[in-house]
Design an enzyme around this catalytic site. Structure first.
Site, PDB file in Angstrom:
ATOM      1  N   ARG A  39      89.829  67.468 156.428  1.00  0.00           N
ATOM      2  CA  ARG A  39      90.153  67.104 157.822  1.00  0.00           C
ATOM      3  C   ARG A  39      89.550  68.073 158.840  1.00  0.00           C
ATOM      4  NH1 ARG A  39      94.571  63.289 158.456  1.00  0.00           N
ATOM      5  NH2 ARG A  39      94.594  62.199 156.493  1.00  0.00           N
ATOM      6  N   ARG A  43      91.505  65.655 164.956  1.00  0.00           N
ATOM      7  CA  ARG A  43      92.318  66.003 166.128  1.00  0.00           C
ATOM      8  C   ARG A  43      92.385  67.471 166.473  1.00  0.00           C
ATOM      9  NH1 ARG A  43      97.098  62.734 163.601  1.00  0.00           N
ATOM     10  NH2 ARG A  43      95.884  63.489 161.845  1.00  0.00           N
ATOM     11  N   ARG A  52      87.049  60.280 171.074  1.00  0.00           N
ATOM     12  CA  ARG A  52      87.932  59.225 170.592  1.00  0.00           C
ATOM     13  C   ARG A  52      88.803  58.609 171.695  1.00  0.00           C
ATOM     14  NH1 ARG A  52      90.841  58.814 166.128  1.00  0.00           N
ATOM     15  NH2 ARG A  52      91.859  57.237 167.390  1.00  0.00           N
ATOM     16  N   ASP A  88      88.409  57.187 156.578  1.00  0.00           N
ATOM     17  CA  ASP A  88      89.777  57.326 156.116  1.00  0.00           C
ATOM     18  C   ASP A  88      89.887  56.623 154.778  1.00  0.00           C
ATOM     19  OD1 ASP A  88      92.593  58.278 157.016  1.00  0.00           O
ATOM     20  OD2 ASP A  88      92.911  56.311 156.123  1.00  0.00           O
ATOM     21  N   TYR A 163     100.245  53.298 149.335  1.00  0.00           N
ATOM     22  CA  TYR A 163     100.293  52.746 150.705  1.00  0.00           C
ATOM     23  C   TYR A 163     100.496  51.238 150.667  1.00  0.00           C
ATOM     24  CZ  TYR A 163      98.978  57.219 152.743  1.00  0.00           C
ATOM     25  OH  TYR A 163      98.975  58.529 153.146  1.00  0.00           O
TER      26      TYR A 163
HETATM   27  O1  LIG Z   1     101.466  60.854 155.997  1.00  0.00           O
HETATM   28  C1  LIG Z   1     100.758  59.904 155.622  1.00  0.00           C
HETATM   29  O2  LIG Z   1     100.786  59.411 154.495  1.00  0.00           O
HETATM   30  C2  LIG Z   1      99.760  59.310 156.594  1.00  0.00           C
HETATM   31  C3  LIG Z   1      98.542  60.133 156.653  1.00  0.00           C
HETATM   32  C4  LIG Z   1      97.311  59.488 157.269  1.00  0.00           C
HETATM   33  C5  LIG Z   1      96.200  58.945 156.538  1.00  0.00           C
HETATM   34  N1  LIG Z   1      95.268  58.550 157.438  1.00  0.00           N
HETATM   35  C6  LIG Z   1      95.685  58.830 158.705  1.00  0.00           C
HETATM   36  C7  LIG Z   1      96.989  59.362 158.622  1.00  0.00           C
HETATM   37  C8  LIG Z   1      97.851  59.704 159.824  1.00  0.00           C
HETATM   38  C9  LIG Z   1      97.671  61.098 160.325  1.00  0.00           C
HETATM   39  O3  LIG Z   1      96.875  61.875 159.771  1.00  0.00           O
HETATM   40  O4  LIG Z   1      98.330  61.388 161.325  1.00  0.00           O
HETATM   41  C10 LIG Z   1      94.891  58.590 159.920  1.00  0.00           C
HETATM   42  C11 LIG Z   1      93.745  59.532 160.113  1.00  0.00           C
HETATM   43  N2  LIG Z   1      92.710  59.726 159.223  1.00  0.00           N
HETATM   44  C12 LIG Z   1      91.817  60.648 159.739  1.00  0.00           C
HETATM   45  C13 LIG Z   1      92.290  61.024 161.037  1.00  0.00           C
HETATM   46  C14 LIG Z   1      91.598  62.007 161.944  1.00  0.00           C
HETATM   47  C15 LIG Z   1      92.369  63.311 161.958  1.00  0.00           C
HETATM   48  O5  LIG Z   1      92.981  63.664 160.931  1.00  0.00           O
HETATM   49  O6  LIG Z   1      92.405  63.954 163.014  1.00  0.00           O
HETATM   50  C16 LIG Z   1      93.485  60.335 161.256  1.00  0.00           C
HETATM   51  C17 LIG Z   1      94.343  60.337 162.481  1.00  0.00           C
HETATM   52  C18 LIG Z   1      93.847  59.257 163.364  1.00  0.00           C
HETATM   53  C19 LIG Z   1      94.375  59.340 164.750  1.00  0.00           C
HETATM   54  O7  LIG Z   1      95.600  59.221 164.941  1.00  0.00           O
HETATM   55  O8  LIG Z   1      93.550  59.559 165.649  1.00  0.00           O
HETATM   56  C20 LIG Z   1      90.532  61.076 159.128  1.00  0.00           C
HETATM   57  C21 LIG Z   1      90.505  61.363 157.686  1.00  0.00           C
HETATM   58  N3  LIG Z   1      91.367  60.903 156.717  1.00  0.00           N
HETATM   59  C22 LIG Z   1      91.017  61.460 155.513  1.00  0.00           C
HETATM   60  C23 LIG Z   1      89.859  62.236 155.690  1.00  0.00           C
HETATM   61  C24 LIG Z   1      89.158  63.033 154.618  1.00  0.00           C
HETATM   62  C25 LIG Z   1      89.584  64.487 154.664  1.00  0.00           C
HETATM   63  O9  LIG Z   1      90.788  64.769 154.555  1.00  0.00           O
HETATM   64  O10 LIG Z   1      88.724  65.374 154.799  1.00  0.00           O
HETATM   65  C26 LIG Z   1      89.515  62.150 157.040  1.00  0.00           C
HETATM   66  C27 LIG Z   1      88.260  62.671 157.713  1.00  0.00           C
HETATM   67  C28 LIG Z   1      88.342  64.066 158.118  1.00  0.00           C
HETATM   68  C29 LIG Z   1      86.982  64.586 158.448  1.00  0.00           C
HETATM   69  O11 LIG Z   1      86.033  63.823 158.659  1.00  0.00           O
HETATM   70  O12 LIG Z   1      86.888  65.826 158.486  1.00  0.00           O
HETATM   71  C30 LIG Z   1      91.632  61.214 154.214  1.00  0.00           C
HETATM   72  C31 LIG Z   1      93.030  60.744 154.160  1.00  0.00           C
HETATM   73  N4  LIG Z   1      93.693  59.833 154.958  1.00  0.00           N
HETATM   74  C32 LIG Z   1      95.002  59.675 154.516  1.00  0.00           C
HETATM   75  C33 LIG Z   1      95.144  60.478 153.351  1.00  0.00           C
HETATM   76  C34 LIG Z   1      96.413  60.554 152.545  1.00  0.00           C
HETATM   77  C35 LIG Z   1      97.080  61.842 152.614  1.00  0.00           C
HETATM   78  C36 LIG Z   1      97.222  62.637 153.912  1.00  0.00           C
HETATM   79  O13 LIG Z   1      97.024  62.181 154.993  1.00  0.00           O
HETATM   80  O14 LIG Z   1      97.556  63.806 153.846  1.00  0.00           O
HETATM   81  C37 LIG Z   1      93.924  61.119 153.134  1.00  0.00           C
HETATM   82  C38 LIG Z   1      93.555  62.072 152.036  1.00  0.00           C
HETATM   83  C39 LIG Z   1      94.100  63.440 152.280  1.00  0.00           C
HETATM   84  O15 LIG Z   1      93.985  63.975 153.391  1.00  0.00           O
HETATM   85  O16 LIG Z   1      94.678  63.977 151.312  1.00  0.00           O
HETATM   86  C40 LIG Z   1      96.038  58.798 155.071  1.00  0.00           C
END
Ligand SMILES: O=C(O)CCc1c2[nH]c(c1CC(=O)O)Cc1[nH]c(c(CC(=O)O)c1CCC(=O)O)Cc1[nH]c(c(CC(=O)O)c1CCC(=O)O)Cc1[nH]c(c(CCC(=O)O)c1CC(=O)O)C2
Length: 359
Positions: A39, A43, A52, A88, A163
């Protein structure tokens, strides 16, 4: 194994031979320790929030220019050793035509949760053509990233299934575990379909130019080792096995996976991602307990400590780098993603410190 040139034409002209990230991923010790952050785009960066503004997350994930620019932002700002493709884990589900939205403040929300055999059977396959806008973003990135390698990623079958079954984020995975145990054939059908989607997503990214892949099984740590072996490992192994011929390092990561680390490696990981709960030298001990060769590990600064004072962070970074020396290779990272409220200057400072340490 040599890289089949015809499957990765875009990277043929990139000279990544000096990449500390790729060297460590291959089990070598580069001159300086490589670092990137899960991540790292997103944000925590003001330039991301500006770009964004008014654009929904999923719209950004299907816009090639946005994908490329957001992915490069943390490389430019922090000087990290790898870029991770901005997307994502639910993006391939959306591309397949499944009704999933990313709701700000909540996360992925599924319109019609998948909870029985009929619903699992209705899950569409992913037509690779539906990924074109996303892969156009990858192609732009490969042209713009210079000598920084690009990591592609996908969600693993268990985490994606959680999910779809729960209908959104869950802490307990009650419905998922109930389905797994009560209707194992429905579970295996669903996980198998999700494995197919993950394979299409990962192969597409590598063929478009990604230099490594990370399979996120973020929530697999909620399972016992027995559950992991019976219900999850075969499907994740299929995903990782299906990209083996592409000859890019495969990172396998989850949170709270101390009990299942060796099984996650067995699934076909070249690099094992470790969260903050298990010190890296202890992770190496667990991964070599039965005479296995020394692993490559990735991790594992506690993301919560990014809020601590700098002396605390510095001591933690040095401890983790020292413990990582037990591994064949070490890629520095957090134990999970960058929290949205993190001050970006802290991350830049961590990168500078890690780069002053030996690889
Ligand atoms: O709690 C939950 O299960 C929901 C999590 C959630 C996901 N997408 C989400 C959210 C909402 C949020 O982050 O607020 C929604 C999400 N995904 C992402 C963002 C951008 C950010 O975090 O600010 C956001 C927030 C979007 C927004 O509200 O603007 C982008 C994302 N998801 C992901 C990645 C890959 C990475 O982590 O590097 C990346 C790219 C990061 C990059 O390019 O540097 C992968 C992802 N998405 C997701 C998961 C599941 C687990 C987790 O989040 O911890 C995972 C895998 C992981 O991080 O372990 C699901």
């Amino acid at each position: 194994m040599s890289t089949p040139a015809q499957s990765r034409p875009r990277t043929a002209h990139r000279d990544l031979a000096g990449s500390p990230f790729l060297a460590a991923a291959r089990g070598r010790r580069p001159a300086r320790l490589p670092v990137w952050f899960m991540r790292q785009a997103g944000r925590s960066l003001p330039e991301y929030r500006a770009l964004r503004e008014g654009v929904p997350m999923l719209q950004a994930c299907f816009d090639p220019e946005m994908i490329a620019e957001i992915t490069i932002q943390p490389v430019r700002r922090h000087g990290v050793d790898a870029a991770i493709f901005f997307s994502d884990i639910v993006v391939p589900l959306v591309a397949a035509g499944i009704d999933v939205d990313i709701v700000p403040g909540t996360g992925p929300v599924v319109a019609e949760p998948v909870r029985d055999a009929a619903a699992a059977r209705r899950l569409p396959e992913l037509d690779p053509r539906r990924l074109e806008p996303v892969l156009d973003g990858t192609r732009l990135l490969v042209e713009r990233l210079g000598q920084t390698p690009l990591i592609g990623f996908a969600g693993a079958p268990f985490t994606l299934a959680s999910y779809l079954i729960e209908g959104g984020p869950s802490r307990t995975f009650e419905r998922t575990k109930a389905l797994m145990h009560s209707e194992p054939e429905v579970w295996h059908d669903l996980a198998g379909r999700l494995a197919g989607i993950a394979v299409t997503f990962l192969r597409g990214q590598v063929e478009a130019g990604a230099d490594a892949v990370q399979l996120f099984d973020s929530w697999a740590g909620a399972l016992t080792l027995r559950e992991y072996r019976e219900f999850v490992l075969p499907h994740s192994a299929r995903v990782l096995g299906a990209v083996a011929d592409l000859d890019v390092p495969r990172i396998h990561f989850g949170v709270g996976t101390g009990e299942i680390l060796p099984a996650m490696r067995e699934a076909g990981a070249d690099v094992v991602g470790v969260d903050w709960r298990v010190p890296l030298d202890e992770a190496v001990r667990r991964l070599t307990a039965h005479g296995e060769p020394a692993p490559v590990v990735q991790g594992n600064l506690d993301p919560a400590l990014l809020q601590a004072s700098w002396p605390v962070i510095e001591a933690e970074v040095r401890r983790i780098a020292a413990e990582g020396r037990a591994a064949a290779g070490h890629i520095f990272n957090l134990g999970h993603g960058v929290p949205p409220g993190t001050g970006p200057e802290v991350l830049t400072r961590v990168v500078e410190l890690v780069h002053s340490l030996e690889g």
